[in-house]
Design a protein around this motif. Structure first.
Motif, PDB file in Angstrom:
ATOM      1  N   GLU A   1       0.833  -1.206   0.000  1.00 25.12           N
ATOM      2  CA  GLU A   1       0.000   0.000   0.000  1.00 25.12           C
ATOM      3  C   GLU A   1       0.870   1.260   0.000  1.00 25.12           C
ATOM      4  N   GLN A   2       1.993   1.225   0.694  1.00 33.46           N
ATOM      5  CA  GLN A   2       2.918   2.361   0.673  1.00 33.46           C
ATOM      6  C   GLN A   2       3.491   2.576  -0.728  1.00 33.46           C
ATOM      7  N   ALA A   3       3.833   1.489  -1.417  1.00 36.03           N
ATOM      8  CA  ALA A   3       4.354   1.598  -2.786  1.00 36.03           C
ATOM      9  C   ALA A   3       3.282   2.171  -3.710  1.00 36.03           C
ATOM     10  N   ILE A   4       2.052   1.686  -3.563  1.00 39.49           N
ATOM     11  CA  ILE A   4       0.938   2.189  -4.376  1.00 39.49           C
ATOM     12  C   ILE A   4       0.723   3.669  -4.118  1.00 39.49           C
ATOM     13  N   SER A   5       0.748   4.068  -2.870  1.00 41.88           N
ATOM     14  CA  SER A   5       0.571   5.475  -2.513  1.00 41.88           C
ATOM     15  C   SER A   5       1.661   6.346  -3.133  1.00 41.88           C
ATOM     16  N   LEU A   6       2.886   5.871  -3.086  1.00 45.43           N
ATOM     17  CA  LEU A   6       4.002   6.610  -3.679  1.00 45.43           C
ATOM     18  C   LEU A   6       3.804   6.774  -5.176  1.00 45.43           C
ATOM     19  N   TYR A   7       3.523   5.682  -5.877  1.00 46.18           N
ATOM     20  CA  TYR A   7       3.346   5.757  -7.325  1.00 46.18           C
ATOM     21  C   TYR A   7       2.120   6.573  -7.713  1.00 46.18           C
ATOM     22  N   ARG A   8       1.064   6.470  -6.930  1.00 41.14           N
ATOM     23  CA  ARG A   8      -0.148   7.257  -7.210  1.00 41.14           C
ATOM     24  C   ARG A   8       0.167   8.754  -7.086  1.00 41.14           C
ATOM     25  N   SER A   9       0.931   9.095  -6.054  1.00 42.00           N
ATOM     26  CA  SER A   9       1.340  10.485  -5.857  1.00 42.00           C
ATOM     27  C   SER A   9       2.188  10.986  -7.025  1.00 42.00           C
ATOM     28  N   LEU A  10       3.149  10.165  -7.442  1.00 44.32           N
ATOM     29  CA  LEU A  10       4.030  10.556  -8.546  1.00 44.32           C
ATOM     30  C   LEU A  10       3.292  10.609  -9.879  1.00 44.32           C
ATOM     31  N   ALA A  11       2.327   9.719 -10.075  1.00 40.69           N
ATOM     32  CA  ALA A  11       1.560   9.709 -11.325  1.00 40.69           C
ATOM     33  C   ALA A  11       0.780  11.007 -11.480  1.00 40.69           C
ATOM     34  N   GLY A  12       0.291  11.531 -10.374  1.00 40.12           N
ATOM     35  CA  GLY A  12      -0.466  12.780 -10.421  1.00 40.12           C
ATOM     36  C   GLY A  12       0.403  13.991 -10.681  1.00 40.12           C
ATOM     37  N   LYS A  13       1.704  13.851 -10.515  1.00 42.37           N
ATOM     38  CA  LYS A  13       2.611  14.987 -10.678  1.00 42.37           C
ATOM     39  C   LYS A  13       3.500  14.872 -11.909  1.00 42.37           C
ATOM     40  N   ALA A  14       3.469  13.736 -12.574  1.00 36.38           N
ATOM     41  CA  ALA A  14       4.332  13.528 -13.741  1.00 36.38           C
ATOM     42  C   ALA A  14       3.920  14.471 -14.876  1.00 36.38           C
ATOM     43  N   GLU A  15       4.893  15.173 -15.425  1.00 38.65           N
ATOM     44  CA  GLU A  15       4.609  16.148 -16.473  1.00 38.65           C
ATOM     45  C   GLU A  15       5.029  15.671 -17.860  1.00 38.65           C
ATOM     46  N   ILE A  16       6.034  14.843 -17.930  1.00 37.04           N
ATOM     47  CA  ILE A  16       6.533  14.344 -19.206  1.00 37.04           C
ATOM     48  C   ILE A  16       5.750  13.079 -19.556  1.00 37.04           C
ATOM     49  N   PRO A  17       5.215  12.968 -20.779  1.00 41.12           N
ATOM     50  CA  PRO A  17       4.405  11.787 -21.134  1.00 41.12           C
ATOM     51  C   PRO A  17       5.113  10.458 -20.900  1.00 41.12           C
ATOM     52  N   GLU A  18       6.393  10.369 -21.211  1.00 39.81           N
ATOM     53  CA  GLU A  18       7.128   9.121 -21.003  1.00 39.81           C
ATOM     54  C   GLU A  18       7.212   8.756 -19.529  1.00 39.81           C
ATOM     55  N   THR A  19       7.360   9.766 -18.702  1.00 45.19           N
ATOM     56  CA  THR A  19       7.430   9.540 -17.259  1.00 45.19           C
ATOM     57  C   THR A  19       6.062   9.144 -16.721  1.00 45.19           C
ATOM     58  N   LYS A  20       5.037   9.808 -17.180  1.00 46.23           N
ATOM     59  CA  LYS A  20       3.662   9.485 -16.763  1.00 46.23           C
ATOM     60  C   LYS A  20       3.341   8.041 -17.134  1.00 46.23           C
ATOM     61  N   GLU A  21       3.710   7.632 -18.339  1.00 44.73           N
ATOM     62  CA  GLU A  21       3.462   6.269 -18.790  1.00 44.73           C
ATOM     63  C   GLU A  21       4.215   5.262 -17.912  1.00 44.73           C
ATOM     64  N   LEU A  22       5.452   5.560 -17.578  1.00 40.54           N
ATOM     65  CA  LEU A  22       6.262   4.681 -16.735  1.00 40.54           C
ATOM     66  C   LEU A  22       5.661   4.544 -15.344  1.00 40.54           C
ATOM     67  N   VAL A  23       5.317   5.653 -14.727  1.00 42.58           N
ATOM     68  CA  VAL A  23       4.767   5.610 -13.366  1.00 42.58           C
ATOM     69  C   VAL A  23       3.402   4.919 -13.369  1.00 42.58           C
ATOM     70  N   ASP A  24       2.589   5.189 -14.392  1.00 40.72           N
ATOM     71  CA  ASP A  24       1.291   4.512 -14.480  1.00 40.72           C
ATOM     72  C   ASP A  24       1.463   3.001 -14.598  1.00 40.72           C
ATOM     73  N   ALA A  25       2.456   2.556 -15.360  1.00 44.08           N
ATOM     74  CA  ALA A  25       2.712   1.116 -15.506  1.00 44.08           C
ATOM     75  C   ALA A  25       3.161   0.514 -14.176  1.00 44.08           C
ATOM     76  N   LEU A  26       4.025   1.212 -13.454  1.00 45.76           N
ATOM     77  CA  LEU A  26       4.467   0.728 -12.138  1.00 45.76           C
ATOM     78  C   LEU A  26       3.301   0.692 -11.156  1.00 45.76           C
ATOM     79  N   LEU A  27       2.460   1.713 -11.198  1.00 40.44           N
ATOM     80  CA  LEU A  27       1.284   1.762 -10.328  1.00 40.44           C
ATOM     81  C   LEU A  27       0.349   0.598 -10.641  1.00 40.44           C
ATOM     82  N   ASP A  28       0.085   0.358 -11.931  1.00 41.36           N
ATOM     83  CA  ASP A  28      -0.777  -0.755 -12.321  1.00 41.36           C
ATOM     84  C   ASP A  28      -0.207  -2.079 -11.824  1.00 41.36           C
ATOM     85  N   LEU A  29       1.101  -2.258 -11.961  1.00 46.75           N
ATOM     86  CA  LEU A  29       1.749  -3.480 -11.505  1.00 46.75           C
ATOM     87  C   LEU A  29       1.549  -3.670  -9.999  1.00 46.75           C
ATOM     88  N   GLU A  30       1.859  -2.648  -9.227  1.00 50.90           N
ATOM     89  CA  GLU A  30       1.732  -2.759  -7.766  1.00 50.90           C
ATOM     90  C   GLU A  30       0.280  -2.996  -7.347  1.00 50.90           C
TER      91      GLU A  30
END
Length: 152
Positions: A106-135
């Motif tokens: 849950e801590q990992a999910i919270s971290l990735y969810r937080s970062l996904a909401g702040k990602a500005e570069i499309p490649e970064t947003k895609e990466l964080v979203d994929a990590l969030l989906d995995l977790e």
């Protein structure tokens, strides 16, 4: 480990899963309760697989995303694994082990969810979203599987 880039973040996450897998496997051999031993072995295998999957993210992710700085991470509380092998899972009950592992994810999910909401570069947003989906997917799978183990 100091996390400066998304590449560092992925490596740090991989190391957390690797450490957790090692600790769970070690504690499985020391736990007195057979059902808890089975749980710890299952969780250790799961965390080892998570470590391998996250390592593939490091290898396959967009280079631009990996080199992007993670300024917002510094404001997030670091993930706590709660237990080390100095205070082993071997001393916890089946339910307490589940609680600790669910909290870790849950801590990992919270971290990735937080970062996904702040990602500005499309490649970064895609990466964080994929990590969030995995977790999120793996956390749901753990809940289902450990629920089945309780019934045994």
């Amino acid at each position: 480990m100091e996390v400066r880039t998304f590449g560092d973040l992925i490596d740090w996450t991989r190391q957390l899963h690797e450490h957790l897998a090692s600790c769970l496997a070690h504690c499985a051999t020391e736990h007195e309760e057979e059902r808890a031993q089975m749980l710890l072995n299952y969780l250790a295998a799961h965390e080892a697989e998570m470590q391998r999957v996250v390592a593939r993210f490091e290898q396959q992710a967009d280079t631009k995303a990996l080199k992007t700085y993670v300024y917002d991470y510094l404001e997030h509380k670091p993930i706590r694994t709660h237990r080390t092998c100095d205070a082993p899972y071997a001393e916890l009950s089946f339910d307490d082990i589940c609680h600790e592992i669910f909290d870790f994810h849950e801590q990992a999910i919270s971290l990735y969810r937080s970062l996904a909401g702040k990602a500005e570069i499309p490649e970064t947003k895609e990466l964080v979203d994929a990590l969030l989906d995995l977790e999120e997917h793996e956390a749901m799978r753990l809940v289902r599987q450990t629920g089945r183990m309780k019934d045994v």
